[in-house]
Design an enzyme around this catalytic site. Structure first.
Site, PDB file in Angstrom:
ATOM      1  CG  ASP A 313      -1.729   1.226   1.373  1.00 51.01           C
ATOM      2  OD1 ASP A 313      -2.350   1.622   0.382  1.00 51.01           O
ATOM      3  OD2 ASP A 313      -1.750   1.803   2.475  1.00 51.01           O
ATOM      4  CG  ASP A 504      -1.365   2.240   7.222  1.00 47.11           C
ATOM      5  OD1 ASP A 504      -1.848   2.220   6.069  1.00 47.11           O
ATOM      6  OD2 ASP A 504      -1.285   3.274   7.913  1.00 47.11           O
ATOM      7  CG  ASP A 508      -4.158  -1.275   3.309  1.00 48.39           C
ATOM      8  OD1 ASP A 508      -4.451  -1.149   2.108  1.00 48.39           O
ATOM      9  OD2 ASP A 508      -3.524  -0.425   3.956  1.00 48.39           O
TER      10      ASP A 508
END
Length: 616
Positions: A313, A504, A508
């Site tokens: 990410d 995080d 996600d």
């Protein structure tokens, strides 16, 4: 083993070692004195005590659907007693019980970092209510409670510093040896130790939702886990047992001497498969924990050694996830302009407000308390700073509130905020999410250690994603993604190679769960991401993940070395015993040397130096 029997057998290990030592001492004294009956009886009783515990252990394992090489130990001791090899039986009893005790000690040392985390969990806290302070259980702390953390206390729950400067030892959580300094508004993690002066904090999470609670769940999962290689070892244990008995019976049949079969059984007791593999992986999990990377167990660590694709990410993973002040555009003197808006933003909870206050502190500007503050959540804030009326907010908010036209063109990848002073437009502030320090070297480190494909998967705009990844070794950059599309990417990549997803945020969590290994940036990550993850990184450094993969590779190499060396030596010793070159007593001593060697080799995992591991 995780069965209940092991829990009460563990404290008896020293007694089971002492029994054959005592029996051997009495037996040898009796033999020198010519008391043959006492010699045989003392050795047989000492051996019998160990055999009773061993039979209970075997029955428990069979009840759990397992069969191991403990059976060989039982056969060797029983065979030695049956054919009058009392000294060999007692030595095998001592070597076996000593090996079990040594394994327990070695595993305890291997898990020392994990055990230390469990033992230092905060249990009580000091809560301030008006002018009164009271000692309370951490479980009774509610979000919003004001807590006092004295010097030497552990931070009881996640929260933010209220006033003053907090100096915290986070080494047990992150592996960082130097104390961390926290200013008002900074986040503090539960489990950190206060090594500075007393400070006040506000709880932002209940104890059950705090960082340390998540750590304890990870540690408990790690303590109960078993690596696939360990399960493979259990399967091969049955093969090894069959081969051992076949060689023993063949030696007896060819030579006509049953003592040779006893010698064969003796040198196969116990097998390095069941000693070295669990210790190596436990040591690796502990070694990773000391670097701030918590892994849910040996199974995950072994899978980590096979990762070939990495999906990351952007916000909060590749970047800091916190805006920083990048540029000030104003006709005012820059420091005075920043002092006014930072003073006002002390009253705001907006993520950009902290960036302004930090920037002002970095310039050693003297801030004052704002007055008559009013805030429109998500829009802007206004108030009086000294004799100035100051407002800061989104460009549209300031333009509408003060009837001015503002050119909102700004650099892609930045966020703009407008400022008005005394009712007039005064300037623009640009904020950006910065690439993590060391991100580029960490990504190159992933490539160097065997990750062949690195993909950025972000919900941010494509232009921002391209800007932040310029010059970085990404194989593919995917932007404007929904959480479902991130899952699709992970699933597609899994069809070609094992995948690790790093993220995080709440969005996600599904992708973390879908990957072979999901790793959450846990220091500031969401509870959902941490709950879905197989590993949590407690320090904001991507290079620690590279270290974790290096540790996994080294652990696998050490475990395989121990297996092949230990089994090879054991099979060689069995052949020598079958040919008559090793007596049962000699075989017992030789086997114990093998066991000690493989355990010591497995414990090398505690001394892994990841930088060296990447080059090997």
């Amino acid at each position: 083993m995780t069965m209940p029997l092991e829990h009460w057998l563990r404290p008896l290990r020293p007694l089971l070692v002492a029994a054959p030592i005592f029996g051997l001492t009495i037996g040898l004294i009796a033999w020198h004195g010519g008391f043959q009956d006492l010699y045989a009886t003392s050795l047989a009783l000492a051996t019998g005590l160990v055999m009773v515990a061993l039979v209970a252990q075997i029955i428990a394992r069979i009840g759990a659907g397992e069969i191991g090489l403990d059976v060989i130990a039982l056969l060797s001791m029983g065979g030695a007693l049956l054919f009058g090899e009392y000294l060999a039986a007692a030595i095998v009893a001592l070597m076996y019980s000593g090996g079990q005790y040594l394994e327990n000690v070695a595993e305890g040392r291997a898990r020392r970092e994990m055990t230390a985390l469990l033992s230092r969990a905060p249990h009580v806290a000091t809560r301030r209510r008006e002018s009164q302070m009271e000692e309370v259980s951490v479980d009774s702390i509610a979000v919003g409670d004001c807590l006092v953390v004295r010097r030497g206390d552990l931070v009881p729950v996640d929260g933010t510093v209220n006033d003053g400067e907090a100096v915290l030892d986070e080494s047990a959580l992150t592996g960082e040896p130097l104390p961390a300094k926290k200013r008002p508004g900074d986040v503090v993690m539960s489990g950190a130790a206060n090594v500075g002066d007393l400070f006040n904090m506000t709880a932002t999470k209940a104890a059950s939702d705090s960082t340390y609670a998540g750590i304890l769940k990870l540690v408990e999962a790690a303590q109960q886990s078993k690596a696939p290689m360990s399960r493979m070892a259990d399967r091969y244990a049955l093969v090894f047992l069959t081969v051992t008995i076949a060689i023993a019976l063949l030696a007896w049949w060819i030579s006509g001497d049953p003592v040779r079969s006893v010698a064969v059984l003796v040198v196969a007791t116990p097998c390095p498969l069941i000693l070295a593999v669990p210790i190596a992986w436990a040591a690796g999990v502990s070694r990773a924990a000391s670097s701030g990377l918590l892994i849910k167990g040996a199974k995950i660590l072994e899978e980590l050694s096979m990762i070939r694709t990495l999906v990351l990410d952007k916000t909060g993973t590749l970047t800091d996830g916190r805006p920083t002040l990048r540029e000030i555009s104003t006709s005012w003197p820059e420091d005075e302009f920043l002092r006014l808006v930072a003073s006002l933003d002390q009253a705001s909870s907006h993520v950009a407000a902290k960036a302004l206050v930090d920037a002002a502190h970095a310039r050693n500007l003297s801030l004052v308390s704002p007055e008559q503050v009013s805030e429109e959540p998500g829009e802007g804030i206004a108030g009086t700073v000294g004799d100035r009326k100051v407002a800061i907010g989104g460009i549209n908010f300031i333009a509408s509130a003060y009837g001015v036209e503002i050119n909102d063109a700004h650099t892609p990848g930045t966020i703009a905020a407008a400022v008005a002073i005394d009712g007039k437009f005064a300037g623009i502030l640009l904020f950006s999410d910065q690439l993590r320090a060391g991100a580029a070297s960490a990504l190159n480190g992933f490539k160097a250690i065997g990750v062949t494909r690195i993909i950025l998967a972000t919900g941010d705009r494509a232009i921002v994603a391209r800007q932040i990844t310029a010059g970085l070794p990404f194989d593919e950059v995917r932007a404007d993604l929904s959480p479902g599309q991130k899952i699709d990417i992970v699933k597609d990549e899994k069809t070609r190679a094992p995948v690790m997803m790093i993220g995080d945020g709440v969005n996600d969590a599904p992708a973390l769960a879908a990957a072979n290994i999901g790793l959450a940036m846990g220091a500031h990550g969401s509870a959902a991401a941490i709950e879905s993850a197989d590993a949590v990184l407690l320090v904001e450094r991507l290079d620690r993940i590279v270290e974790g993969i290096a540790i996994a590779h080294a652990c696998r190499r050490i475990a395989l070395q121990s297996i092949f060396a230990g089994i090879g030596l054991s099979v060689g010793a069995m052949i020598l015993a079958a040919a008559g070159y090793l007596t049962p007593v000699q075989g017992a001593l030789f086997q114990e040397i093998i066991d000690i060697a493989v355990i010591l080799n497995a414990l090398r995992a505690l001394r892994i130096r990841p930088s060296a591991s990447r080059l090997s």
